[in-house]
Motif scaffolding. Structure first.
Motif, PDB file in Angstrom:
ATOM      1  N   GLU A 103       0.824  -1.213   0.000  1.00  0.00           N
ATOM      2  CA  GLU A 103       0.000   0.000   0.000  1.00  0.00           C
ATOM      3  C   GLU A 103       0.856   1.260   0.000  1.00  0.00           C
ATOM      4  N   ALA A 104       1.968   1.230   0.736  1.00  0.00           N
ATOM      5  CA  ALA A 104       2.866   2.389   0.751  1.00  0.00           C
ATOM      6  C   ALA A 104       3.468   2.621  -0.635  1.00  0.00           C
ATOM      7  N   GLN A 106       1.973   1.746  -3.466  1.00  0.00           N
ATOM      8  CA  GLN A 106       0.847   2.269  -4.243  1.00  0.00           C
ATOM      9  C   GLN A 106       0.627   3.755  -3.986  1.00  0.00           C
ATOM     10  N   ASP A 107       0.663   4.144  -2.713  1.00  0.00           N
ATOM     11  CA  ASP A 107       0.390   5.539  -2.357  1.00  0.00           C
ATOM     12  C   ASP A 107       1.351   6.488  -3.062  1.00  0.00           C
ATOM     13  N   TYR A 108       2.620   6.121  -3.093  1.00  0.00           N
ATOM     14  CA  TYR A 108       3.621   6.986  -3.737  1.00  0.00           C
ATOM     15  C   TYR A 108       3.415   7.022  -5.253  1.00  0.00           C
ATOM     16  N   ASN A 110       0.838   6.158  -7.144  1.00  0.00           N
ATOM     17  CA  ASN A 110      -0.442   6.703  -7.592  1.00  0.00           C
ATOM     18  C   ASN A 110      -0.357   8.206  -7.791  1.00  0.00           C
ATOM     19  N   VAL A 111       0.279   8.884  -6.841  1.00  0.00           N
ATOM     20  CA  VAL A 111       0.443  10.343  -6.942  1.00  0.00           C
ATOM     21  C   VAL A 111       1.282  10.694  -8.164  1.00  0.00           C
ATOM     22  N   ASN A 120      -6.461   6.271 -13.549  1.00  0.00           N
ATOM     23  CA  ASN A 120      -6.673   4.874 -13.196  1.00  0.00           C
ATOM     24  C   ASN A 120      -7.990   4.358 -13.777  1.00  0.00           C
ATOM     25  N   TRP A 192      -4.444  -0.878 -11.423  1.00  0.00           N
ATOM     26  CA  TRP A 192      -3.908  -1.710 -10.351  1.00  0.00           C
ATOM     27  C   TRP A 192      -4.682  -3.022 -10.406  1.00  0.00           C
ATOM     28  N   GLN A 244      12.446   6.158  -2.010  1.00  0.00           N
ATOM     29  CA  GLN A 244      11.480   5.538  -1.111  1.00  0.00           C
ATOM     30  C   GLN A 244      11.965   4.182  -0.581  1.00  0.00           C
ATOM     31  N   LYS A 377       4.033   7.393  11.457  1.00  0.00           N
ATOM     32  CA  LYS A 377       3.290   6.152  11.719  1.00  0.00           C
ATOM     33  C   LYS A 377       3.858   5.498  12.982  1.00  0.00           C
TER      34      LYS A 377
END
Length: 539
Positions: A103-104, A106-108, A110-111, A120, A192, A244, A377
Motif C-alpha cells: 500500500e505504501a 501504491q500511495d507513492y 499513484n500520486v 486509473n 492496479w 522511497q 506512523k
C-alpha cells in the motif's frame, strides 16, 4: 500448448483439503509446509527445501543469511508475518503487514502517475485467446505461462479465455474503439490489478503464479512522444527505488533477447540483492506500433491521413516487496526504509510494579500523540502478555526503523530512550531524549531521515563493491563464478548472448543508460562496441 482446464469455483473449494488449523504458532522458521509438491518444486529449482521448524516464542529462529540465503528469506517472510502459502501451488496469501508495504508503494506511485497525466481504470481479467494470438512475438513469449479457461457455467466455451498475464491485447482492443482522431491522443491510463503467469519455479513475492501490480498503457501520435513516455516512467520507477525503497537500481535498456515480447524497446531498473543476484524491479516498454498494427488501432492525423498509434506499457509489482527484504534485511529480520515502513516508530512502555503502570502508559500515549499528529506512523505495544525484551526482538524482526522505550525513570526525568534498527546494540541507542514535543519530534524526524539515508548508502556500497569491469569472456566467466556482476563492452550476436547464459547462468541485465564515453571493444568478439552491458545471475 494444451489448454489448462480449470475447475468450477464450487468444485475448486471442495477439492482443497482443509489441512491448516485456524490458529497456528506465531513463529515458524520457514513457511508452513504447503504440500509435498511445494517441497519437491523448491528442491527441483536447486534451492533449499523449506523445513517446517515450529519454534517456541522465546526461541524464534531466523536462518543466517550467510548460511542459506533462500531459507533466510523464507524465515523472514514467515516470522515477520508478511505472507503465507496459498492452497494452490505457487500462490501466496499476502498478510496485513506485507500488504501495508505494498500500500505504501501504491500511495507513492499513484500520486506520481496522476501528476504525469495518467488516469486509473480497470480492464477484465479474462481475455479471448484470439487476442493473444494477434501479435506473433507476444503469443510466442507468453504461451508457456498462460492459464487458459475452457469451461464456464458447466459448458465448453466457444472460445478459450486467458486469465490475464498482462493487458496489452485487451487494452488495444478497447483503444481501437476509443481512439479515432489525433484529438483523442495521448491516451494515458493505468490499472492496479492482479495477473496470472503459470510459473514452474516460484518464490514468494519474487515469482508466483498470481501477483499484484500496476500496469500503465499509453497511446501517442508520434514515436518521439512514445519514447519520451517510456523514459519518463522508468525515471519515476528509478526515483521511487532510490528515494522511497532505498534501493540503488541501475537503469538501462534490455538486450533484444531480453526485450518484452511485443515491444520495440524495454527499459529496466536492475537491483542487486543481498546474495548478489539481480532483481528486475520494474520495466517500461516502448511498444512502437507492434500492437496497434496487430489490432488496427488507428487515428486520423491533422492532415486527414490514417495512422497507427505509438504505444507504451510499464509496470511494477509486489516483487518489489521481495526486493526490499533481500536488499536490507539482516540476521535479526526485516530492516524497512522509513518511507515505506507500515510502522515507523514503536513505543514500548516498561514497568515492573502495578503503581508504575499508569504513569508510564500516560507518557507513552503522549509520545504517540506528538508523533502521530505530525504524520509519523507510530504504534504502542501495550500488550501485557509479553516481556519488554520479547517486544524489542519482535519489532526489530518486523523491521521498524525506530524504537522508543519508556520506563518509570524516564517518566521521572521527562525523557525517553530511542534505538535505531539499522545500528545494533548500544551504538544505535540514544538515552535521555527529552519528551518535550518539539524536541522529541525534531529528533525522531531527523533519525528517520538518517536511517533512510543510511540504508541507501549501505546498499550503494554493497552494489558497487560487487560489480567488476571485464574486457574478455574469460574475465566475465570468472566474475560470474565469484557471484559478482560483470560489466563490459558488448556488440556480439544474440546467439553469443545465449551462449553466455548457457555457460555461466548469467544474462545481460541491461545496457546502462549512463554509458562511459571511451572507445570500446566487445569482450566476446573483439569488434568495436558502442555500449557496455551488465551481466549477472538473476531471479
Amino acid at each position: 500448448m494444451g489448454a489448462l482446464r480449470l475447475p468450477f469455483l464450487t468444485s475448486l473449494s471442495a477439492a482443497v483439503p482443509r489441512r491448516f488449523p485456524l490458529r497456528r504458532p506465531l513463529y515458524i522458521a520457514n513457511f508452513s509446509a504447503q504440500s509435498s509438491a511445494v517441497e519437491k518444486e523448491v528442491i527441483a529449482s536447486g534451492e533449499s527445501s523449506p523445513k517446517p521448524k515450529l519454534q517456541q516464542d522465546k526461541d524464534r529462529v531466523i536462518t543466517p543469511r550467510s548460511q542459506d540465503f533462500n531459507a533466510w528469506y523464507l524465515d523472514i517472510i514467515a516470522n515477520a508475518e508478511l505472507a503465507d502459502y496459498g492452497p494452490v501451488r505457487g500462490t501466496m496469501v499476502i498478510r496485513p503487514y506485507g500488504y501495508a508495504i505494498w500500500e505504501a508503494i501504491q500511495d507513492y506511485l499513484n500520486v506520481k502517475f496522476k501528476e504525469t497525466g495518467h488516469s486509473n481504470m480497470y480492464f477484465p481479467q479474462f481475455i479471448p485467446y484470439s487476442f493473444i494470438e494477434k501479435e506473433a512475438s507476444h503469443v510466442e513469449g507468453f504461451s508457456p505461462e498462460l492459464a487458459v479457461v475452457t469451461i464456464g457455467g458447466g459448458k465448453e466455451l466457444e472460445e478459450k479465455l486467458v486469465v490475464r498475464p498482462t493487458s496489452e491485447t485487451i487494452v488495444n482492443h478497447m483503444f481501437t474503439q476509443w481512439i479515432h482522431s489525433y484529438r483523442d491522443l495521448p491516451l494515458m491510463i493505468n490499472q492496479w490489478a492482479n495477473v496470472t503467469r503459470w510459473e514452474m519455479r516460484t518464490k514468494p513475492f519474487v515469482r508466483t503464479l498470481e501477483f499484484l501490480w500496476q500496469e500503465g498503457h499509453t497511446a501517442h501520435a508520434t514515436p518521439e512522444e512514445a519514447e519520451k513516455e517510456a523514459l519518463q516512467m522508468i525515471d519515476i520507477y528509478t526515483k521511487f527505488a532510490y528515494e522511497q525503497a532505498a534501493i540503488p537500481v541501475i537503469v538501462g535498456r534490455k538486450s533484444k533477447v531480453e526485450t518484452f515480447a511485443g515491444a520495440s524497446k524495454t527499459y529496466t531498473i536492475e537491483a542487486m540483492m543481498g546474495d548478489r543476484k539481480a532483481l528486475q524491479a520494474g520495466t517500461s516498454h516502448n511498444l512502437g506500433q507492434n500492437f496497434s498494427r496487430a489490432f488496427g488501432t488507428q487515428f486520423m492525423d491533422e492532415n486527414g491521413q490514417r495512422q497507427h498509434v505509438w504505444q507504451t506499457s510499464w509496470a511494477i509489482s509486489t516483487r518489489f516487496v521481495g526486493g526490499i527484504i533481500m536488499t536490507h534485511g539482516d540476521d535479526n529480520g526485516l530492516m524497512l526504509p522509513p518511507k515505506l515502513a507500515p510502522v515507523q516508530v514503536i513505543v514500548v512502555p516498561i514497568w515492573k510494579k502495578e503503581n508504575e503502570k499508569e504513569a508510564v502508559f500516560k507518557a507513552a500515549s503522549s509520545v504517540k500523540e506528538t508523533l502521530s499528529s505530525a504524520g509519523i506512523k507510530v504504534k504502542i505495544d501495550d500488550s501485557e502478555q509479553r516481556t519488554p525484551g520479547w517486544k524489542f526482538n519482535f519489532w526489530e524482526m518486523k523491521g521498524v526503523p525506530l524504537r522508543i522505550e519508556i520506563g518509570p525513570r524516564d517518566v521521572s526525568s521527562g525523557s525517553v530512550v530511542i534505538s535505531r534498527r539499522d545500528i545494533p546494540g548500544k551504538q544505535g541507542k540514544a538515552f535521555g531524549i527529552s519528551m518535550d514535543s518539539s524536541t522529541l519530534l525534531a529528533y525522531v524526524k531527523g533519525k528517520l531521515d538518517e536511517v533512510q539515508s543510511s540504508l541507501l548508502e549501505r546498499a550503494i556500497s554493497f552494489r558497487d563493491s560487487h560489480i567488476v569491469d571485464v574486457s574478455s569472456y574469460n574475465e566475465l566467466k570468472e566474475a560470474i563464478a565469484q557471484g559478482k556482476w560483470a560489466r563490459g563492452p558488448w556488440s556480439a550476436s544474440d546467439e553469443e548472448e545465449l551462449k553466455v547464459k548457457e555457460e555461466t547462468g548469467a544474462t545481460i541485465r541491461c545496457f546502462p543508460l549512463d554509458q562511459p564515453a571511451c572507445a570500446k571493444k566487445c569482450l566476446m568478439t573483439g569488434n568495436s562496441a558502442d555500449e557496455v552491458a551488465i551481466f549477472a545471475k538473476s531471479y
